[in-house]
Motif scaffolding. Sequence first.
Motif, PDB file in Angstrom:
ATOM      1  N   ASP A 173       0.827  -1.211   0.000  1.00  0.00           N
ATOM      2  CA  ASP A 173       0.000   0.000   0.000  1.00  0.00           C
ATOM      3  C   ASP A 173       0.864   1.264   0.000  1.00  0.00           C
ATOM      4  O   ASP A 173       0.540   2.249  -0.672  1.00  0.00           O
ATOM      5  CB  ASP A 173      -0.909   0.033   1.232  1.00  0.00           C
ATOM      6  N   ALA A 174       1.956   1.228   0.764  1.00  0.00           N
ATOM      7  CA  ALA A 174       2.776   2.427   0.956  1.00  0.00           C
ATOM      8  C   ALA A 174       3.695   2.720  -0.226  1.00  0.00           C
ATOM      9  O   ALA A 174       3.928   3.885  -0.571  1.00  0.00           O
ATOM     10  CB  ALA A 174       3.613   2.272   2.232  1.00  0.00           C
ATOM     11  N   ASN A 175       4.219   1.671  -0.837  1.00  0.00           N
ATOM     12  CA  ASN A 175       5.205   1.850  -1.899  1.00  0.00           C
ATOM     13  C   ASN A 175       4.697   2.717  -3.051  1.00  0.00           C
ATOM     14  O   ASN A 175       5.392   3.652  -3.488  1.00  0.00           O
ATOM     15  CB  ASN A 175       5.647   0.471  -2.405  1.00  0.00           C
ATOM     16  N   LYS A 177       2.625   5.097  -3.085  1.00  0.00           N
ATOM     17  CA  LYS A 177       2.522   6.499  -2.673  1.00  0.00           C
ATOM     18  C   LYS A 177       3.875   7.192  -2.804  1.00  0.00           C
ATOM     19  O   LYS A 177       3.965   8.339  -3.264  1.00  0.00           O
ATOM     20  CB  LYS A 177       2.020   6.598  -1.236  1.00  0.00           C
ATOM     21  N   ARG A 180       4.681   7.669  -6.503  1.00  0.00           N
ATOM     22  CA  ARG A 180       3.944   8.807  -7.081  1.00  0.00           C
ATOM     23  C   ARG A 180       4.586  10.130  -6.675  1.00  0.00           C
ATOM     24  O   ARG A 180       4.707  11.046  -7.502  1.00  0.00           O
ATOM     25  CB  ARG A 180       2.477   8.767  -6.633  1.00  0.00           C
ATOM     26  N   LYS A 181       4.996  10.229  -5.418  1.00  0.00           N
ATOM     27  CA  LYS A 181       5.630  11.463  -4.953  1.00  0.00           C
ATOM     28  C   LYS A 181       6.929  11.705  -5.704  1.00  0.00           C
ATOM     29  O   LYS A 181       7.233  12.844  -6.095  1.00  0.00           O
ATOM     30  CB  LYS A 181       5.893  11.385  -3.448  1.00  0.00           C
ATOM     31  N   GLN A 247      -6.205   3.730   1.578  1.00  0.00           N
ATOM     32  CA  GLN A 247      -5.720   3.557   0.209  1.00  0.00           C
ATOM     33  C   GLN A 247      -5.091   2.174   0.008  1.00  0.00           C
ATOM     34  O   GLN A 247      -3.913   2.038  -0.331  1.00  0.00           O
ATOM     35  CB  GLN A 247      -4.714   4.663  -0.133  1.00  0.00           C
ATOM     36  N   ASN A 249      -3.953  -1.098  -1.694  1.00  0.00           N
ATOM     37  CA  ASN A 249      -3.555  -1.460  -3.051  1.00  0.00           C
ATOM     38  C   ASN A 249      -4.294  -2.756  -3.394  1.00  0.00           C
ATOM     39  O   ASN A 249      -3.771  -3.855  -3.254  1.00  0.00           O
ATOM     40  CB  ASN A 249      -2.041  -1.651  -3.123  1.00  0.00           C
TER      41      ASN A 249
END
Length: 272
Positions: A173-175, A177, A180-181, A247, A249
Motif C-alpha cells: 500500500d505504501a510503496n 505512494k 507517485r511522490k 488507500q 492497493n
Amino acid sequence: MEFFSETRAALLESDPRKKGALVEQLYTNLKQNKLTFDHDAPVSLFEQPSYAPIVQIVRPRDVPKRRHFDNREGQGILLHAIAHIEYSAIDLALDSAYRFRHMPREYYRDWIEVADDEVRHFRMLEELMKKAGVRYGDYPVHTALFDAGKKSGKDILERMAVIPRYLEANGLDANPKIIRKLRNSPPDAMLDAIAEALEVILEEEVVHVAKGDRWFKYVCAQRGIDPSVYFEIIERFYPGMEKRHPQLNIEARRAAGFACEELKRMGAEKCE
C-alpha cells in the motif's frame, strides 16, 4: 552441508556483502539439492538483530524523517530507510526458514528465495546510496521489524500472519505512494532511479506476500482453522489496526492472495 546451520550462519552475519554471499550460496546449494535437513537440531533464539554491530539503533520516533526528496540529503535518508527495510527483510526470511521445522521442502525454498530477492534489493539500493554519498549505517535505524519477528517467532501461523500478510502487505500500500511522490517531483535523474528501484521491489514483494499467504493458509488447513483467524492474530499483535488501511492497493493484495471479503473488512469500498 546442513540447511539449518547454513541458514543460521547467514542470519547471524552482520556485514551486508558477506551476508549476501552466504544467502546466494545457500540458495544455490538448496536448488542443487546439496543440503541435508536436520529438523531436530536445536533452534537458537536471537536476542538482537544482526545489523546491531554496524548501525546505531534508536527509537522509531528518533529515526530521520523521510520528507524532502529534492536534495541529496533527503534522498539519502529515503534510500537508507528503504535499504534498512530490505536488510531486515533478508533476516526475517532467513529466520522464517531457520526457526520453523518439519515443513515441506518447498517452504524452505520459498523463504530462501525471498532472502535472495531481498539481498538483490538491498544491493540495488546500496548502489543508489553510493551515488547519494551515503553508506548503510550512516543514519540511525529502529528495530521494529526485528521486534515483530521476535514476537511472532513462537508460532509459524503468527509469523506468516504478522510478517508477510500484515507488515509486508502494508508495504504494498505504501510503496506506490512514495513512487507517485517521486514521479511528481521536478525532473531529477536520482529520483527517477529511486522510483524505478521501488517499482521493481513492489512487483517482487507481491510474490513475497503471496508466499506468506500460501503458507499461512497451509498451516490453517493443517490445523483445521479458518483463515479468518488472521484478524484475531493481527488484533492481538496490533490492537485496533484491523481497518486502519487507507488507500489499499487492491490489485496488488488480490494478486498476493487476499480475498475480497478480507479487503472489505479492512475498509475497501470496492473489490472484484
